[in-house]
Design an enzyme around this catalytic site. Structure first.
Site, PDB file in Angstrom:
ATOM      1  N   ASP A 296     -16.170  -1.488   4.605  1.00 13.21           N
ATOM      2  CA  ASP A 296     -15.055  -0.608   4.215  1.00 13.21           C
ATOM      3  C   ASP A 296     -14.868  -0.564   2.696  1.00 13.21           C
ATOM      4  O   ASP A 296     -15.672  -1.111   1.942  1.00 13.21           O
ATOM      5  CB  ASP A 296     -13.760  -1.025   4.919  1.00 13.21           C
ATOM      6  CG  ASP A 296     -13.192  -2.332   4.398  1.00 13.21           C
ATOM      7  OD1 ASP A 296     -13.980  -3.170   3.925  1.00 13.21           O
ATOM      8  OD2 ASP A 296     -11.962  -2.514   4.461  1.00 13.21           O
TER       9      ASP A 296
ATOM     10  N   ASP B 119     -13.050  -2.021   0.446  1.00 19.06           N
ATOM     11  CA  ASP B 119     -13.015  -3.254  -0.354  1.00 19.06           C
ATOM     12  C   ASP B 119     -13.982  -4.317   0.147  1.00 19.06           C
ATOM     13  O   ASP B 119     -13.975  -5.444  -0.354  1.00 19.06           O
ATOM     14  CB  ASP B 119     -11.591  -3.820  -0.403  1.00 19.06           C
ATOM     15  CG  ASP B 119     -11.079  -4.241   0.966  1.00 19.06           C
ATOM     16  OD1 ASP B 119     -11.449  -3.596   1.959  1.00 19.06           O
ATOM     17  OD2 ASP B 119     -10.310  -5.214   1.040  1.00 19.06           O
TER      18      ASP B 119
ATOM     19  N   LYS C  49     -11.781 -12.034   5.254  1.00 24.16           N
ATOM     20  CA  LYS C  49     -12.866 -11.581   6.105  1.00 24.16           C
ATOM     21  C   LYS C  49     -13.958 -11.013   5.209  1.00 24.16           C
ATOM     22  O   LYS C  49     -13.699 -10.672   4.053  1.00 24.16           O
ATOM     23  CB  LYS C  49     -12.380 -10.562   7.128  1.00 24.16           C
ATOM     24  CG  LYS C  49     -11.670  -9.332   6.572  1.00 24.16           C
ATOM     25  CD  LYS C  49     -11.076  -8.559   7.740  1.00 24.16           C
ATOM     26  CE  LYS C  49     -10.429  -7.262   7.311  1.00 24.16           C
ATOM     27  NZ  LYS C  49      -9.022  -7.433   6.909  1.00 24.16           N
TER      28      LYS C  49
ATOM     29  N   SER D 132      -7.888  -1.126   0.759  1.00 22.85           N
ATOM     30  CA  SER D 132      -8.896  -1.393   1.783  1.00 22.85           C
ATOM     31  C   SER D 132      -9.556  -0.124   2.338  1.00 22.85           C
ATOM     32  O   SER D 132     -10.175   0.615   1.602  1.00 22.85           O
ATOM     33  CB  SER D 132      -8.256  -2.213   2.894  1.00 22.85           C
ATOM     34  OG  SER D 132      -9.227  -2.642   3.795  1.00 22.85           O
ATOM     35  N   HIS D 133      -9.338   0.124   3.627  1.00 22.79           N
ATOM     36  CA  HIS D 133     -10.004   1.235   4.301  1.00 22.79           C
ATOM     37  C   HIS D 133      -9.240   2.553   4.150  1.00 22.79           C
ATOM     38  O   HIS D 133      -9.675   3.575   4.657  1.00 22.79           O
ATOM     39  CB  HIS D 133     -10.152   0.896   5.779  1.00 22.79           C
ATOM     40  CG  HIS D 133      -8.843   0.470   6.377  1.00 22.79           C
ATOM     41  ND1 HIS D 133      -8.304  -0.778   6.153  1.00 22.79           N
ATOM     42  CD2 HIS D 133      -7.945   1.139   7.111  1.00 22.79           C
ATOM     43  CE1 HIS D 133      -7.132  -0.850   6.756  1.00 22.79           C
ATOM     44  NE2 HIS D 133      -6.886   0.294   7.339  1.00 22.79           N
TER      45      HIS D 133
ATOM     46  N   SER E 204     -10.294  -5.361  14.483  1.00 21.83           N
ATOM     47  CA  SER E 204     -10.304  -4.266  13.519  1.00 21.83           C
ATOM     48  C   SER E 204     -11.482  -4.383  12.548  1.00 21.83           C
ATOM     49  O   SER E 204     -11.349  -4.094  11.378  1.00 21.83           O
ATOM     50  CB  SER E 204      -8.993  -4.282  12.734  1.00 21.83           C
ATOM     51  OG  SER E 204      -8.807  -5.555  12.136  1.00 21.83           O
TER      52      SER E 204
ATOM     53  N   ASP F  60     -14.368  -6.005   3.057  1.00 25.33           N
ATOM     54  CA  ASP F  60     -14.076  -7.125   3.959  1.00 25.33           C
ATOM     55  C   ASP F  60     -14.308  -6.785   5.424  1.00 25.33           C
ATOM     56  O   ASP F  60     -14.348  -7.676   6.271  1.00 25.33           O
ATOM     57  CB  ASP F  60     -12.665  -7.703   3.721  1.00 25.33           C
ATOM     58  CG  ASP F  60     -11.575  -6.667   3.837  1.00 25.33           C
ATOM     59  OD1 ASP F  60     -11.883  -5.481   4.074  1.00 25.33           O
ATOM     60  OD2 ASP F  60     -10.392  -7.047   3.681  1.00 25.33           O
ATOM     61  N   ARG F  61     -14.466  -5.498   5.752  1.00 29.01           N
ATOM     62  CA  ARG F  61     -14.734  -5.133   7.152  1.00 29.01           C
ATOM     63  C   ARG F  61     -16.218  -4.865   7.369  1.00 29.01           C
ATOM     64  O   ARG F  61     -16.950  -4.590   6.419  1.00 29.01           O
ATOM     65  CB  ARG F  61     -13.974  -3.860   7.524  1.00 29.01           C
ATOM     66  CG  ARG F  61     -12.497  -4.019   7.480  1.00 29.01           C
ATOM     67  CD  ARG F  61     -11.818  -2.772   7.989  1.00 29.01           C
ATOM     68  NE  ARG F  61     -10.377  -2.992   7.998  1.00 29.01           N
ATOM     69  CZ  ARG F  61      -9.528  -2.366   8.789  1.00 29.01           C
ATOM     70  NH1 ARG F  61      -9.967  -1.450   9.634  1.00 29.01           N
ATOM     71  NH2 ARG F  61      -8.245  -2.629   8.752  1.00 29.01           N
TER      72      ARG F  61
ATOM     73  N   GLU G 241     -11.163 -10.382  13.900  1.00 27.28           N
ATOM     74  CA  GLU G 241     -10.156  -9.462  14.386  1.00 27.28           C
ATOM     75  C   GLU G 241     -10.873  -8.259  14.993  1.00 27.28           C
ATOM     76  O   GLU G 241     -11.968  -7.891  14.547  1.00 27.28           O
ATOM     77  CB  GLU G 241      -9.268  -8.975  13.244  1.00 27.28           C
ATOM     78  CG  GLU G 241      -8.449 -10.059  12.591  1.00 27.28           C
ATOM     79  CD  GLU G 241      -7.399  -9.449  11.660  1.00 27.28           C
ATOM     80  OE1 GLU G 241      -6.269  -9.269  12.116  1.00 27.28           O
ATOM     81  OE2 GLU G 241      -7.720  -9.154  10.504  1.00 27.28           O
TER      82      GLU G 241
ATOM     83  N   ARG H 106       0.845  -1.199   0.000  1.00 30.67           N
ATOM     84  CA  ARG H 106       0.000   0.000   0.000  1.00 30.67           C
ATOM     85  C   ARG H 106       0.872   1.237   0.000  1.00 30.67           C
ATOM     86  O   ARG H 106       1.744   1.398   0.848  1.00 30.67           O
ATOM     87  CB  ARG H 106      -0.902   0.024   1.236  1.00 30.67           C
ATOM     88  CG  ARG H 106      -1.934  -1.063   1.171  1.00 30.67           C
ATOM     89  CD  ARG H 106      -2.909  -0.995   2.313  1.00 30.67           C
ATOM     90  NE  ARG H 106      -3.668  -2.234   2.321  1.00 30.67           N
ATOM     91  CZ  ARG H 106      -4.562  -2.575   3.227  1.00 30.67           C
ATOM     92  NH1 ARG H 106      -4.826  -1.742   4.217  1.00 30.67           N
ATOM     93  NH2 ARG H 106      -5.199  -3.718   3.148  1.00 30.67           N
TER      94      ARG H 106
ATOM     95  N   THR I  74      -1.944 -10.574  13.920  1.00 28.88           N
ATOM     96  CA  THR I  74      -2.825  -9.695  13.172  1.00 28.88           C
ATOM     97  C   THR I  74      -2.674  -9.924  11.669  1.00 28.88           C
ATOM     98  O   THR I  74      -1.566 -10.015  11.158  1.00 28.88           O
ATOM     99  CB  THR I  74      -2.466  -8.232  13.516  1.00 28.88           C
ATOM    100  OG1 THR I  74      -2.810  -8.019  14.891  1.00 28.88           O
ATOM    101  CG2 THR I  74      -3.216  -7.249  12.648  1.00 28.88           C
TER     102      THR I  74
HETATM  103  C1  VG1 Z   1      -4.985  -3.569   9.973  1.00 24.60           C
HETATM  104  C2  VG1 Z   1      -5.730  -4.312  11.064  1.00 24.60           C
HETATM  105  C3  VG1 Z   1      -5.693  -5.801  10.797  1.00 24.60           C
HETATM  106  C4  VG1 Z   1      -6.263  -6.076   9.397  1.00 24.60           C
HETATM  107  C5  VG1 Z   1      -5.503  -5.269   8.365  1.00 24.60           C
HETATM  108  C6  VG1 Z   1      -6.123  -5.407   6.982  1.00 24.60           C
HETATM  109  O1  VG1 Z   1      -3.632  -3.948   9.988  1.00 24.60           O
HETATM  110  O2  VG1 Z   1      -5.210  -4.018  12.332  1.00 24.60           O
HETATM  111  O3  VG1 Z   1      -6.419  -6.471  11.802  1.00 24.60           O
HETATM  112  O4  VG1 Z   1      -6.154  -7.438   9.099  1.00 24.60           O
HETATM  113  O5  VG1 Z   1      -5.543  -3.885   8.704  1.00 24.60           O
HETATM  114  O6  VG1 Z   1      -7.443  -4.979   6.991  1.00 24.60           O
HETATM  115  P1  VG1 Z   1      -2.483  -3.056  10.676  1.00 24.60           P
HETATM  116  O7  VG1 Z   1      -1.216  -3.777  10.394  1.00 24.60           O
HETATM  117  O8  VG1 Z   1      -2.594  -1.680  10.097  1.00 24.60           O
HETATM  118  O9  VG1 Z   1      -2.825  -3.032  12.136  1.00 24.60           O
HETATM  119  V1  VG1 Z   1      -8.159  -4.372   5.570  1.00 24.60           V
HETATM  120  O10 VG1 Z   1      -9.733  -4.211   5.703  1.00 24.60           O
HETATM  121  O11 VG1 Z   1      -6.989  -3.897   4.891  1.00 24.60           O
HETATM  122  O12 VG1 Z   1      -7.930  -5.452   4.427  1.00 24.60           O
HETATM  123 CO    CO Z   2     -10.631  -3.975   3.877  1.00 24.79          CO
END
Ligand code: VG1
Ligand code: CO
Length: 564
Positions: free
Chosen positions: A289, A291, A389, A120-121, A378, A293-294, A376, A26, A357
């Site tokens: 979110d 993409d 997810k 993602s988010h 998150s 998955d959240r 998770e 990313r 994680t």
């Molecule tokens: C974060 C979250 C983690 C999750 C990851 C991807 O990672 O804490 O639990 O799996 O994002 O989520 P980090 O390393 O920033 O804590 V998402 O919706 O990107 O795919």
């Molecule tokens: Co996501």
């Protein structure tokens, strides 16, 4: 088209820092737009495809969350894949696939993997983020052994292969074939249909539909797509399948900049939904979110923490047709996620796994038939129906459970009722997470170094501060029970004698500076005070975390960016 493909070998230069993080590479869009940058990473990814002959002859799924730069990236991927003799690409219409939908397609077509285009988010648009993630044949994110291989290739890459051809129209469903010697096929598929079909198999849609109809006055539903990828999925499922009014979906149009928002479903960034749920007294609010998955689940009188959400789904799994067939094979959570689900695993007599994680750590357990439901903190919840997810899945799971429990009792059971009953049976794991985003990287390292030094000396063990006695301090290390691979340094964990925990971790998904996450948990037994305000209960632990880490002194931050 039967002429041979015009394969070019393009000399390139190495870019530093193409190391995939928690979930893919990313970076800012501007970084991906540099000459050869995206091409290098895609070539390195194809070199890591682990079918017998590498990428040659493989089938890959490609799609993304609609963010800015998606179209450019897909056209590059098509040309690089063709030049590397990939046999077939399956691409979502207009390049769109939610992350769970992509995982499903990889599995359904028994593809060799997939390339998911998402950050993602993280916000999207020309000045924000883009991302590329590689998933393997089980439909899940590539394990570390493979992402390490991708990273190694990016450090030595000298050229990539690319076919000179015109861009492909991604808006027309159907197959196109290219090339004479090495046939190359591009199939454009509907982004939503297969995913909806999967959900129909998992849940009892007739039951949910009847429940929503019967309680339409009191059980109102509002879903926020946050202008990410899930709008069309939400519409297909909630409106077309479950017959809710179309006003039940807000921000349902996928936009390249997510409407300027931060497509992260939490109390801070989904404030529009939160405000409407409260003012319109909505019984069931949900968001997903960028993409897809959240997920976040709220009602006008309750916010469900993700750690509680997965525990509720596990506790009531027998309401869901899919689990009636498969049974509950095991439960799992990421290390910082609260132990609420542990209590459910114990009560049900199934194994509980604690992994680092990142969703990639659940895949092996699922493939081995040892894990059914996991989550998770998150806002990630899911099961072994796919290997990512799944935001819509979690929302439908909640609806199925509420419908089922309400119908068993012959009265409407609300989100809050369900939570209270759960706490009365299992106790409550109060939980909060503090995020400090875009902290100076050197200062963030100082915070972690200080904690690491305290860990090394074990000076805190046995002492009592703010009423909590330090029992253990370690740096989480995980050995995968299936392939025995070891992942070190997965978070600094402090456990107190009453089972409360404080965890410090640096994010692996940010694209700018460092993000420090502090996770705080306090356990209250079933006969204790389970109806208090979480922030009030956790305050002494938060203060203790700030004190021992000297976070304010070292980073200059007096307030977190986000509190969940
Ligand atoms: C974060 C979250 C983690 C999750 C990851 C991807 O990672 O804490 O639990 O799996 O994002 O989520 P980090 O390393 O920033 O804590 V998402 O919706 O990107 O795919
Ligand atoms: Co996501």
């Amino acid at each position: 088209m039967t002429a041979s493909l015009d394969v070019r070998t393009v000399p390139t230069v190495v870019y530093d820092g193409q190391k995939p993080g928690t979930s893919g590479l990313r970076k800012r869009v501007k970084v991906f737009q540099q000459q050869h940058y995206t091409e290098n990473f895609v070539q390195a990814t194809l070199d890591a495809v682990s079918s017998d002959k590498g990428a040659k002859g493989s089938t890959l799924v490609v799609g993304g969350d609609g963010r800015y730069f998606l179209q450019d990236a897909i056209q590059k991927i098509i040309k690089i894949a063709a030049a590397n003799q990939v046999a077939k690409l399956i691409i979502g219409r207009n390049g769109i696939l939610s992350t769970p939908a992509a995982s499903n397609l990889i599995r359904k077509h028994q593809a060799d993997g997939g390339i998911l285009l998402t950050a993602s988010h993280n916000p999207g648009g020309p000045d924000n983020d883009f991302g590329i993630k590689f998933n393997v044949a089980n439909g899940g994110p590539a394990p570390e052994a493979i992402t390490d291989r991708i990273y190694e290739s990016t450090k030595t890459i000298k050229f990539y292969r690319m076919v000179a051809m015109s861009d492909i129209d991604l808006s027309v469903i159907g197959s196109k074939r290219f090339g004479a010697h090495h046939p190359f096929e591009v199939e454009i598929v509907d982004s939503v249909n297969d995913y909806v079909a999967l959900m129909r198999q998992i849940f009892d849609f007739a039951l949910i539909r009847n429940f929503l109809q019967e309680h339409r006055e009191n059980f109102t539903v509002l879903f926020d797509g946050m202008h990410g990828v899930t709008g069309p999925y939400g519409h297909a499922l909630l409106v077309e399948e479950l017959s809710l009014p179309s006003s039940s979906v807000m921000n349902g149009v996928t936009l390249p900049d997510f409407g300027g928002g931060h497509p992260d479903p939490n109390l801070t960034y989904a404030h529009e939904l939160v405000a409407r749920v409260r003012s319109e007294r909505i019984a069931f609010g949900a968001a997903s979110d960028g993409d897809g998955d959240r997920n976040m689940i709220i009602s006008h009188d309750w916010f469900v923490t993700p750690s509680d959400s997965v525990a509720i789904i596990a506790a009531h799994a027998d309401c869901i047709p899919y689990f009636k067939i498969t049974g509950l094979r095991g439960l799992a959570r990421s290390m910082p996620t609260s132990a609420a689900i542990d209590c459910v695993a114990k009560a049900k007599g199934v194994s509980l796994y604690e992994v680092p994680t990142g969703w990639k750590f659940f895949g092996n357990l699922m493939d081995a038939g040892q894990l059914s439901i996991c989550g998770e903190e998150s806002f990630g919840t899911g099961s072994d129906h796919i290997r990512e997810k799944d935001g819509m899945w979690a929302i439908l799971a909640w609806l199925n459970i509420l419908a089922s429990v309400s119908s068993q009792r012959g009265c409407l059971v609300s989100v809050r009722d369900l939570m209270r009953e759960h706490f009365a049976q299992y106790g409550r794991n109060y939980f909060t997470r503090y995020d400090y985003e875009e902290v100076d990287s050197a200062a963030a390292s100082q915070v972690m170094d200080l904690l690491q030094a305290q860990l090394a000396s074990q000076q805190l063990i046995g002492t009592t501060q703010n009423g909590f006695t330090f029992a253990q301090m370690d740096n989480f290390c995980y050995e995968d029970p299936i392939d025995k691979s070891v992942s070190k340094n997965q978070g600094l964990r402090i456990t107190f004698t009453d089972a409360s925990r404080i965890i410090f971790r640096l994010s692996g998904t940010g694209s700018q500076g460092a993000t420090i996450r502090i996770y705080i948990e306090k356990v209250e037994p079933a006969n204790g005070q389970c109806d208090s305000d979480a922030q009030d209960v956790l305050k002494p632990l938060v203060q203790l975390a700030l004190k021992i880490s000297q976070l304010t002194e070292l980073t200059g931050r007096t307030e977190p960016t986000v509190i969940t």
